[in-house]
Design a protein around this motif. Structure first.
Motif, short mmCIF file in Angstrom:
data_model
loop_
_atom_site.label_atom_id
_atom_site.label_comp_id
_atom_site.label_asym_id
_atom_site.label_seq_id
_atom_site.Cartn_x
_atom_site.Cartn_y
_atom_site.Cartn_z
N SER A 13 0.38 -1.34 0.42
CA SER A 13 0.28 0.08 -0.34
C SER A 13 0.87 0.73 -0.02
O SER A 13 2.56 1.48 0.41
CB SER A 13 -0.60 0.06 1.09
OG SER A 13 -0.17 0.41 2.27
N TYR A 15 1.10 3.16 1.51
CA TYR A 15 1.56 3.32 3.08
C TYR A 15 2.49 2.73 4.30
O TYR A 15 3.55 3.22 4.93
CB TYR A 15 1.03 4.97 4.56
CG TYR A 15 0.10 4.06 4.02
CD1 TYR A 15 -0.50 2.93 4.85
CD2 TYR A 15 -1.72 5.14 3.83
CE1 TYR A 15 -1.47 2.46 5.67
CE2 TYR A 15 -2.73 4.36 4.32
CZ TYR A 15 -2.07 3.19 4.94
OH TYR A 15 -4.24 2.51 5.18
N VAL A 19 5.10 3.90 7.01
CA VAL A 19 4.94 2.99 8.08
C VAL A 19 5.98 1.75 8.77
O VAL A 19 6.35 1.96 10.00
CB VAL A 19 3.92 1.66 7.76
CG1 VAL A 19 3.53 0.48 9.67
CG2 VAL A 19 2.36 2.55 7.84
N LEU A 88 1.43 10.18 10.42
CA LEU A 88 1.89 9.76 9.31
C LEU A 88 -0.18 8.87 10.23
O LEU A 88 -0.87 8.21 9.32
CB LEU A 88 1.90 8.51 10.07
CG LEU A 88 2.84 7.07 9.08
CD1 LEU A 88 2.49 6.91 7.44
CD2 LEU A 88 3.94 6.04 9.65
N TYR A 89 -0.33 8.89 11.43
CA TYR A 89 -1.65 8.74 11.77
C TYR A 89 -2.52 9.53 11.33
O TYR A 89 -3.66 8.93 10.82
CB TYR A 89 -1.91 8.30 13.08
CG TYR A 89 -2.80 8.53 14.10
CD1 TYR A 89 -2.95 7.16 14.30
CD2 TYR A 89 -4.38 9.92 14.13
CE1 TYR A 89 -4.75 6.60 15.16
CE2 TYR A 89 -4.76 9.41 14.93
CZ TYR A 89 -5.57 8.03 14.73
OH TYR A 89 -6.10 8.00 15.31
N MET A 92 -3.03 8.32 7.83
CA MET A 92 -3.69 7.38 7.08
C MET A 92 -5.34 7.37 7.42
O MET A 92 -6.00 6.39 7.00
CB MET A 92 -3.00 5.86 8.54
CG MET A 92 -1.42 5.29 7.33
SD MET A 92 -0.74 4.62 8.72
CE MET A 92 -1.72 2.91 8.43
N TYR A 93 -5.67 8.09 8.87
CA TYR A 93 -6.81 7.76 9.48
C TYR A 93 -8.12 9.02 9.16
O TYR A 93 -8.34 8.78 8.98
CB TYR A 93 -7.47 8.07 10.66
CG TYR A 93 -6.26 6.83 11.04
CD1 TYR A 93 -6.99 5.24 11.01
CD2 TYR A 93 -4.96 6.28 11.70
CE1 TYR A 93 -7.20 3.78 11.08
CE2 TYR A 93 -4.30 4.75 11.83
CZ TYR A 93 -5.52 3.70 11.72
OH TYR A 93 -4.71 2.32 12.05
N LEU A 153 -2.53 -1.92 7.69
CA LEU A 153 -3.76 -1.50 8.14
C LEU A 153 -4.58 -2.30 9.05
O LEU A 153 -4.45 -3.78 8.68
CB LEU A 153 -4.29 -1.78 6.03
CG LEU A 153 -6.36 -0.84 6.20
CD1 LEU A 153 -5.39 0.59 6.14
CD2 LEU A 153 -6.38 -1.30 4.99
N LEU A 165 -11.18 3.99 8.12
CA LEU A 165 -9.93 3.96 7.41
C LEU A 165 -10.17 3.67 5.51
O LEU A 165 -10.51 3.35 4.80
CB LEU A 165 -9.33 2.10 7.40
CG LEU A 165 -10.01 1.44 7.10
CD1 LEU A 165 -9.61 0.64 5.91
CD2 LEU A 165 -9.61 0.24 8.09
N PHE A 167 -7.19 2.95 2.06
CA PHE A 167 -5.66 2.88 1.40
C PHE A 167 -5.35 3.05 -0.19
O PHE A 167 -6.91 3.17 -0.64
CB PHE A 167 -5.07 1.63 1.93
CG PHE A 167 -6.38 0.79 1.90
CD1 PHE A 167 -7.68 0.11 2.39
CD2 PHE A 167 -5.84 -0.55 0.38
CE1 PHE A 167 -8.54 -0.81 1.57
CE2 PHE A 167 -7.18 -1.28 -0.66
CZ PHE A 167 -8.24 -1.52 0.17
#
Ligand code: CUA
Length: 333
Positions: A13, A15, A19, A88-89, A92-93, A153, A165, A167
């Motif tokens: 993915s 990200y 991660v 990053l959080y 991603m969210y 994820l 979420l 991706f």
């Protein structure tokens, strides 16, 4: 026989790499600090050991310089970890607005997927490569957790609410999907696959299914069957608020507070209509608790979203979905 034990799952993915970098940094930091401290401990043990029976150690004066160094350096490192992790959080969210939408209903012990065009799948999710995908999830029973290691994820799926979420898969292939929250006897069997396909293959796959019509059109039928339409009329003559163009807008409630109409608010209003009544309306709507399954709920919500952008004065883009004039047409793409 050759056994292939990968050090970590595929990075599949957008990200996953980020991660992994953060994780690698944390591991490295742990090893370096742990190693350094261990070495210093051993060195001091030898150097400052008691050499004579009657030896009395010298008093140690404090050192401001040393104090500052060992306060400031860890502070910078820990704030760095915080900023790195938090950014990053956030990435991603926070689902991007233009994402392809997939709905998930978990239950003991399977994953049910619904595509906007009407395709349904169990324990298997087909998505195109290189496209942002937003997943909206809920469960019919207990807490489950949606986990795709190759995408880095994981998100809890909680009864009574929607978790989301997103991706973007970067590599075509077949990736393991797990339930990562113990949810009963067959928890370990609650697994599946995410099939990441080339866009052309994905189009072909889409064209092969969808006998039942789009999610929004199923929702539209339900909207009539459940007689929602008698009160929520689009001509503003009904006893309930007009739903056209409502999704994504701000409404004022009876108590004067305001909120943005999202999936969770629609769900709550269908199951517990008295909770947050829009100002100017009476609390007369009956609950549909027990009459609407989680999957039907998603259909109704998809329908209400689909009648978003069309209403006069509603700015395009206020709703997440392209709108057919009546919501009966399947959304494009
Ligand atoms: Cu579902 Cu574990």
């Amino acid at each position: 026989m050759q056994v292939n034990v990968p050090f970590s799952p595929d990075q599949a993915s957008s990200y996953a790499g980020q991660v992994d970098s953060l994780y690698a940094f944390l591991c490295l930091l742990t090893f370096v600090l742990g190693g350094l401290i261990s070495i210093v401990i051993v060195y001091f043990e030898v150097k400052y050991r008691r050499k004579k029976e009657d030896e009395i150690p010298q008093a140690v004066e404090g050192s401001m310089r040393l104090e500052i160094v060992w306060t400031v350096i860890p502070f910078i490192i820990s704030m760095g970890i915080f900023v790195w992790g938090a950014s990053l959080y956030y990435a991603m969210y926070r689902p991007p607005a233009e994402a392809l939408e997939i709905y998930v209903v978990a239950k003991q012990w399977m994953w049910k997927f619904q595509h906007l065009d009407g395709q349904r799948e169990i324990n298997e999710l087909h998505i195109p490569v290189g496209r942002k995908v937003k997943v909206t999830m809920t469960t019919e029973d207990v807490i489950h957790s949606f986990y795709v290691p190759a995408f880095r994820l994981k998100m809890d799926v909680v009864p009574g609410k929607y978790s989301t979420l997103w991706f973007e898969a970067t590599k075509p292939g077949r990736y393991h999907l797990f339930c990562a929250e113990y949810c009963g006897t067959s928890h370990s069997g609650m697994i599946g696959w995410v099939d990441v396909m080339e866009p052309s293959e994905y189009q072909a796959w889409l064209a092969g299914g969808a006998a039942e019509g789009s999610l929004a059109s199923s929702g539209s039928k339900l909207f009539q069957q459940l007689a929602c339409i008698t009160c929520h009329r689009s001509d503003a003559q009904g006893r309930g608020p007009v739903l056209d163009g409502l999704f994504g807008k701000e409404v004022q409630l009876q108590d004067g507070s305001r909120l943005i109409v999202d999936e969770s608010y629609l769900r709550e209003s269908i199951l517990n209509p008295r909770a947050k009544v829009v100002a100017g309306f009476q609390s007369i709507m009956p609950t549909f608790q027990g009459q609407v399954s989680e999957e039907q709920m998603l259909q109704l919500i998809a329908y209400i979203k689909s009648i978003g952008a069309k209403s006069p004065g509603g700015e395009p883009g206020a709703a997440a979905q392209p709108a057919g004039a009546t919501g009966i047409k399947p959304p494009q793409q």
